[in-house]
Design a protein around this motif. Structure first.
Motif, PDB file in Angstrom:
ATOM      1  N   MET A 106       1.030  -1.166   0.484  1.00 56.44           N
ATOM      2  CA  MET A 106      -0.193  -0.361  -0.132  1.00 56.44           C
ATOM      3  C   MET A 106       0.658   1.529   0.404  1.00 56.44           C
ATOM      4  SD  MET A 106      -2.425  -0.980   2.829  1.00 56.44           S
ATOM      5  CE  MET A 106      -2.046  -1.695   3.866  1.00 56.44           C
ATOM      6  N   GLY A 107       0.543   2.042   0.043  1.00 54.95           N
ATOM      7  CA  GLY A 107       0.813   3.099  -0.788  1.00 54.95           C
ATOM      8  C   GLY A 107       0.014   4.687  -0.111  1.00 54.95           C
ATOM      9  N   ALA A 115       6.883   2.603  -3.979  1.00 50.88           N
ATOM     10  CA  ALA A 115       8.242   2.372  -3.621  1.00 50.88           C
ATOM     11  C   ALA A 115       7.423   0.761  -2.634  1.00 50.88           C
ATOM     12  CB  ALA A 115       8.106   3.131  -2.403  1.00 50.88           C
ATOM     13  N   ALA A 116       6.667   0.955  -1.843  1.00 50.80           N
ATOM     14  CA  ALA A 116       6.232  -0.376  -1.183  1.00 50.80           C
ATOM     15  C   ALA A 116       6.664  -1.576  -1.943  1.00 50.80           C
ATOM     16  CB  ALA A 116       5.541  -0.604  -0.716  1.00 50.80           C
ATOM     17  N   ARG A 117       6.085  -1.555  -3.370  1.00 54.39           N
ATOM     18  CA  ARG A 117       6.134  -3.160  -3.662  1.00 54.39           C
ATOM     19  C   ARG A 117       7.596  -3.207  -4.526  1.00 54.39           C
ATOM     20  NH1 ARG A 117       1.880  -0.081  -8.576  1.00 54.39           N
ATOM     21  NH2 ARG A 117      -0.301  -1.360  -7.847  1.00 54.39           N
ATOM     22  N   ALA A 118       7.967  -1.835  -4.414  1.00 52.07           N
ATOM     23  CA  ALA A 118      10.157  -2.262  -4.773  1.00 52.07           C
ATOM     24  C   ALA A 118      11.101  -2.593  -3.519  1.00 52.07           C
ATOM     25  CB  ALA A 118      10.478  -0.669  -4.729  1.00 52.07           C
ATOM     26  N   GLY A 153       4.075  -4.108   1.767  1.00 51.74           N
ATOM     27  CA  GLY A 153       3.969  -3.832   3.303  1.00 51.74           C
ATOM     28  C   GLY A 153       3.556  -2.009   2.358  1.00 51.74           C
ATOM     29  N   LEU A 154       3.915  -1.272   3.733  1.00 49.04           N
ATOM     30  CA  LEU A 154       3.324  -0.099   3.818  1.00 49.04           C
ATOM     31  C   LEU A 154       4.153   1.123   3.713  1.00 49.04           C
ATOM     32  CD1 LEU A 154       0.604   2.288   3.464  1.00 49.04           C
ATOM     33  CD2 LEU A 154       1.371   2.990   6.752  1.00 49.04           C
ATOM     34  N   ALA A 155       4.247   1.832   2.301  1.00 44.43           N
ATOM     35  CA  ALA A 155       5.035   3.349   2.265  1.00 44.43           C
ATOM     36  C   ALA A 155       3.986   4.191   2.127  1.00 44.43           C
ATOM     37  CB  ALA A 155       5.680   2.984   0.923  1.00 44.43           C
ATOM     38  N   GLU A 156       4.255   5.973   3.369  1.00 50.68           N
ATOM     39  CA  GLU A 156       3.749   7.119   3.116  1.00 50.68           C
ATOM     40  C   GLU A 156       4.851   7.607   2.716  1.00 50.68           C
ATOM     41  OE1 GLU A 156       1.973   9.623   6.714  1.00 50.68           O
ATOM     42  OE2 GLU A 156       2.615   7.511   7.016  1.00 50.68           O
ATOM     43  N   TYR A 157       4.201   8.647   1.627  1.00 51.14           N
ATOM     44  CA  TYR A 157       5.048  10.023   0.854  1.00 51.14           C
ATOM     45  C   TYR A 157       4.457  10.722   1.909  1.00 51.14           C
ATOM     46  CZ  TYR A 157       5.106  13.504  -2.249  1.00 51.14           C
ATOM     47  OH  TYR A 157       6.001  15.120  -2.966  1.00 51.14           O
ATOM     48  N   SER A 158       6.203  11.379   1.695  1.00 44.28           N
ATOM     49  CA  SER A 158       6.785  12.477   2.930  1.00 44.28           C
ATOM     50  C   SER A 158       7.300  13.480   2.074  1.00 44.28           C
ATOM     51  CB  SER A 158       8.183  12.212   3.601  1.00 44.28           C
ATOM     52  OG  SER A 158       8.083  13.139   4.524  1.00 44.28           O
ATOM     53  N   THR A 159       6.751  14.336   2.074  1.00 43.83           N
ATOM     54  CA  THR A 159       7.181  15.785   1.183  1.00 43.83           C
ATOM     55  C   THR A 159       8.743  16.234   1.573  1.00 43.83           C
ATOM     56  OG1 THR A 159       6.341  17.503   3.045  1.00 43.83           O
ATOM     57  CG2 THR A 159       5.004  16.789   0.941  1.00 43.83           C
ATOM     58  N   ALA A 160       8.913  15.374   3.138  1.00 41.68           N
ATOM     59  CA  ALA A 160      10.512  15.865   3.571  1.00 41.68           C
ATOM     60  C   ALA A 160      11.265  15.202   2.541  1.00 41.68           C
ATOM     61  CB  ALA A 160      10.564  15.597   4.364  1.00 41.68           C
TER      62      ALA A 160
END
Length: 496
Positions: free
Chosen positions: A357-358, A382-385, A389-396
């Motif tokens: 999940m993203g 990114a999660a697939r790569a 699991g869960l990958a969360e977008y971050s502006t930082a």
């Protein structure tokens, strides 16, 4: 309740019943008598029922006979009456001792006595009980059709009438369907799932769950589109009338189907709105009005992306939990839009069933949904790569991907611009070839087979790509540039 007991049946000499074990339980009430030759009669008979059998279901081994008696006693049966016609295996000492210890009556019935005679005797004694049952059944239907108050529900009203707290559990998803302020403990739900593991296509007719001293939990299947069971939780000494419960199962099953159909209609309306918000084909003011009509307050949102096949599971889980949401599919991905405050519990809930999940930033508004979709899509890549699991977008730290569409377009052109232009001018498929080649982990045979081309043709195309990009498909650094450029192009163009 009928006043007929096991001792009364033995006392009726015309029935030719003899008590051979469990005499201390002879005062058990007999509400009904039923013939069953299946190996698991405890699943088909209820509390205070007398099992009548020729003995075909009685196992021969001593340990198995003891277990057979234990299961009958645990199900609350009044006793077992076994025909004296040589169909049953010999009664072992261990079985008879177990019946004595459990105070569970074991009767033999003379071969000249038809089981129908015992059944009629019990039925006559139970006639007065039927009147009170019909009255209770009437109250049950009144409770089902009563206009609900501000804080009541069908399950709540039926629970009050039956004296047991009722719950509906989807044993496939491990989710409580008609969830209220007093949900089942997660451990109990897991016990229920474990008990039906591998039997989702044919749920057991009755299942007792260990819940603790003084309290019982019994599950019964529901006839619904979803794989659900009705769970009755209450005091161990409080009887649930099996006849009345059967009707409660029917009422609850209808309610589950009604709720399911209503949710499907709501999902369809929500999907149409979210799709328009993603494509920008609806104005912010119009979107806000539609959100208000759907009962969705104007707040900050978060988008969670995943593979499209998981969309229905995601919808079902968050709806069961009572979250406010919109959802739809875009290409090969599904998207769930939830309030920022529900983002973490929703992701945790979905994570039990969805592998990758993203999650977008948690500041999305109705105007910013398109950007949030791109963020969720990038995070999903990114999660697939990372294997799931869960990958969360971050502006930082935007996961090594450009944070805006403009920058994504620039990055793609910087690496693949000449290849894209070459394909456009020559109607070739170099970008697709590169994408498949890297997706197949640079496996020449697999790539050629998927593209339906010869290995020599693949070699020619790769050399052309290297010439146009100035990068080598054997260099790790160059492969990283090419791969990230492909992902960025795919995401920014909406291809997912």
């Amino acid at each position: 309740m009928s006043n007929l007991t096991v001792r009364d049946l033995v006392a009726m000499r015309q029935l030719a019943c003899s008590l051979v074990a469990g005499a201390a339980g002879a005062e058990r009430t007999v509400v009904w008598a039923h013939v069953c030759e299946l190996p698991d009669p405890w699943n088909w008979l209820g509390t205070d029922d007398l099992l009548m059998t020729t003995g075909m279901s009685l196992p021969a081994a001593a340990d198995d006979q003891k277990q057979f008696i234990r299961r009958l006693s645990a199900a609350g049966l009044a006793g077992i009456a076994i025909g004296d016609d040589l169909q049953a295996p010999p009664f072992t000492h261990d079985m008879l001792s177990e019946a004595d210890d459990l105070r569970f009556p074991v009767l033999t019935v003379g071969h000249a006595t038809p089981f129908a005679a015992i059944g009629r005797t019990v039925a006559v004694a139970a006639q007065s009980v039927q009147i009170s049952r019909i009255d209770r059944l009437s109250r049950l239907y009144d409770a089902a059709h009563a206009a609900p108050g501000d804080d009541t529900s069908l399950l709540g009203r039926l629970s009050a009438e039956l004296g047991h707290r009722l719950h509906v559990v989807d044993v496939g998803l491990g989710s409580e369907v008609l969830r209220d302020a007093h949900p089942l403990d997660d451990g109990l739900v897991r016990q229920l799932q474990a008990g039906v593991s591998g039997r989702l296509d044919r749920l057991p007719p009755r299942m007792a769950i260990d819940i603790g001293p003084g309290t019982t939990a019994t599950a019964f299947p529901l006839v619904t589109y979803r794989t659900c069971m009705l769970v009755a939780v209450g005091h161990a000494d409080l009887e649930v009338d099996a006849f009345v419960l059967l009707h409660a199962q029917s009422l609850v099953g209808v309610e589950v189907e009604r709720v399911t159909r209503e949710r499907e209609r709501t999902d369809a309306v929500g999907a149409e709105l979210l799709e328009k918000m993603i494509t920008g084909s609806i104005s912010a003011d119009a979107a806000t009005t539609r959100l208000e009509q759907l009962g969705l307050t104007d707040t900050e949102w978060c988008l969670i992306g995943f593979d499209a096949p998981g969309l229905q599971t995601a919808r079902t889980l968050v709806a069961d939990r009572g979250f406010t949401f919109l959802s739809c599919s875009v290409g090969e991905e599904g998207y769930l839009m939830v309030t920022s405050s529900d983002a973490d519990p929703a992701a945790e809930l979905l994570g039990r069933h969805i592998s990758a999940m993203g999650m977008s930033a948690r500041t999305a508004t109705s105007e910013g949904v398109p950007d949030s979709v791109r963020q969720a899509r990038w995070a999903l890549q990114a999660a697939r790569a990372d294997g799931g699991g869960l990958a969360e977008y971050s502006t930082a730290a935007p996961l090594f991907l450009p944070p805006t569409v403009t920058e994504a377009h620039f990055a793609t052109r910087a690496v693949l611009g000449k290849v894209i232009d070459y394909d456009a001018a020559n109607h070739s498929d170099l970008v697709e070839t590169l994408d498949v080649f890297l997706s197949m982990d640079r496996n020449w045979t697999a790539t050629a087979e998927k593209l339906v081309i010869h290995r020599q043709t693949l070699g020619y195309r790769l050399r052309k790509i290297e010439g146009l990009t100035g990068r080598n498909v054997k260099s790790s650094a160059d492969i990283a540039d090419l791969w990230m450029a492909l992902i960025t192009r795919r995401i920014s163009s909406g291809q997912g």
